[in-house]
Design an enzyme around this catalytic site. Structure first.
Site, PDB file in Angstrom:
ATOM      1  N   HIS A 244       0.832  -1.083   0.079  1.00 41.45           N
ATOM      2  CA  HIS A 244      -0.037   0.067  -0.011  1.00 41.45           C
ATOM      3  C   HIS A 244       0.830   1.191   0.139  1.00 41.45           C
ATOM      4  CE1 HIS A 244       0.795  -0.661   4.238  1.00 41.45           C
ATOM      5  NE2 HIS A 244       0.133   0.432   4.642  1.00 41.45           N
TER       6      HIS A 244
ATOM      7  N   HIS B  33       1.210   3.879   2.105  1.00 38.31           N
ATOM      8  CA  HIS B  33       1.825   4.780   3.222  1.00 38.31           C
ATOM      9  C   HIS B  33       3.515   4.756   3.283  1.00 38.31           C
ATOM     10  CE1 HIS B  33      -2.045   3.914   5.826  1.00 38.31           C
ATOM     11  NE2 HIS B  33      -2.177   5.038   5.010  1.00 38.31           N
TER      12      HIS B  33
ATOM     13  N   ASP C 174       5.699   4.459   5.267  1.00 34.45           N
ATOM     14  CA  ASP C 174       6.558   3.305   5.769  1.00 34.45           C
ATOM     15  C   ASP C 174       6.664   2.199   5.032  1.00 34.45           C
ATOM     16  OD1 ASP C 174       3.952   3.448   6.622  1.00 34.45           O
ATOM     17  OD2 ASP C 174       4.547   1.952   8.380  1.00 34.45           O
ATOM     18  N   HIS C 175       6.220   2.135   3.939  1.00 33.16           N
ATOM     19  CA  HIS C 175       6.027   0.933   2.961  1.00 33.16           C
ATOM     20  C   HIS C 175       6.681   1.453   1.716  1.00 33.16           C
ATOM     21  CE1 HIS C 175       3.752  -1.362   5.856  1.00 33.16           C
ATOM     22  NE2 HIS C 175       3.506  -0.163   6.211  1.00 33.16           N
TER      23      HIS C 175
ATOM     24  N   HIS D 238      -7.455  -1.217   5.650  1.00 36.99           N
ATOM     25  CA  HIS D 238      -6.398  -0.183   6.154  1.00 36.99           C
ATOM     26  C   HIS D 238      -6.342   1.120   5.301  1.00 36.99           C
ATOM     27  CE1 HIS D 238      -2.872   1.045   8.302  1.00 36.99           C
ATOM     28  NE2 HIS D 238      -2.000   1.004   6.980  1.00 36.99           N
TER      29      HIS D 238
ATOM     30  N   ASP E 115      -0.016  -4.062   6.159  1.00 35.00           N
ATOM     31  CA  ASP E 115      -0.892  -3.694   7.576  1.00 35.00           C
ATOM     32  C   ASP E 115      -2.090  -3.884   7.539  1.00 35.00           C
ATOM     33  OD1 ASP E 115       1.705  -2.208   7.901  1.00 35.00           O
ATOM     34  OD2 ASP E 115       0.926  -0.330   7.641  1.00 35.00           O
TER      35      ASP E 115
ATOM     36  N   HIS F 279       4.774  -4.641  10.263  1.00 34.15           N
ATOM     37  CA  HIS F 279       5.538  -4.413  11.537  1.00 34.15           C
ATOM     38  C   HIS F 279       5.569  -5.389  12.644  1.00 34.15           C
ATOM     39  CE1 HIS F 279       4.545   0.059  10.596  1.00 34.15           C
ATOM     40  NE2 HIS F 279       3.726  -0.418   9.828  1.00 34.15           N
TER      41      HIS F 279
HETATM   42 FE    FE Z   1       2.692   0.648   7.989  1.00 30.92          FE
HETATM   43 ZN    ZN Z   2       0.018   1.485   6.588  1.00 29.85          ZN
END
Ligand code: FE
Ligand code: ZN
Length: 239
Positions: A54, A56, A58-59, A112, A131, A169
């Protein structure tokens, strides 16, 4: 094929799927480029593909630099093509992607985010859940509805029990506190918590989990109906 877990940022995991015969790799969700570069330079690996679950940061934050440096192809969900940086190959729900020796089926699992997908490396029995499903938890509902998240989790539940789960995570220990609070008499959960603590104390990731372990221990997967699930999700948001 082998999987290498790369710790990124605070508690993110990126994963390398490595074709050991050719020393080719794909990376799943590069949160940042540096730890990935360190590993592949040290091991003389060619990074062929970048797969995102996805959009975001942090990905996907490593996409740009990794692509520039290694000329890797970026892969993601068709409907998220405007949000996945540097995307080259757009896949549709249930499409099978093949590149070099890598083969994976993509599933749209919204909740999400509206464009969240998971990657099933069916030859290796591995599912990268981003996530959406965490070990002993599930993602926060940011863009989707409770119904969407619930049905995405029902889809994940239908994978073979021995499927290995690699998620985005290291939230497992915190998630386990929540599960045990509302599922006190679950002996499978108690055993899993012991083994999680054991691993984490030795600096080893709690990942991978399996579908079977999650079916037995993850309170969100154990929720029988949407009402129970929604209530738990709300409680977890404030836990
Ligand atoms: Fe994340
Ligand atoms: Zn995420």
């Amino acid at each position: 094929m082998k999987i290498e877990i790369i710790k990124c940022l605070q508690d993110n995991y990126s994963y390398l799927v490595i074709d050991v015969e050719n020393n080719f790799a794909c990376v799943i969700d590069p949160s940042e480029s540096k730890p990935i570069i360190n590993y592949i330079e040290k091991n003389k690996i060619e990074l062929k593909f970048i797969l995102n679950t996805h959009h975001h940061f942090d990905h996907v934050d490593g996409n740009n630099e990794l692509k520039k440096k290694y000329n890797s192809k970026v892969i993601g969900f068709k409907k998220d093509k405007n949000r996945i940086p540097e995307i080259d190959i757009c896949l549709d729900d249930r499409e099978i992607w093949k590149g070099e020796q890598f083969e994976s089926k993509i599933y749209h699992i919204p909740g999400h985010t509206s464009g969240h997908v998971c990657y099933h490396f069916f030859n290796q029995n591995i599912l990268f859940t981003g996530d959406t499903l965490f070990s002993l938890g599930c993602g926060r509902i940011f863009e989707g509805t409770y119904e969407q998240m619930f049905s995405s989790l029902q889809l994940i539940k239908s994978f073979p029990k021995n499927t290995k789960i690699y998620c985005g995570h290291e939230y497992t220990l915190k998630n386990s506190d929540f599960c045990i609070k509302y599922d006190k008499n679950n002996s499978a959960l108690r055993n899993k918590i012991k083994s999680i603590k054991n691993k984490l104390n030795r600096g080893i990731p709690s990942i991978p989990s399996t579908i079977e372990e999650e079916l037995n221990c993850n309170i969100f997967l154990k929720s029988k109906d949407i009402e129970t699930f929604s209530k738990l999700r709300d409680l977890k948001d404030n836990f």
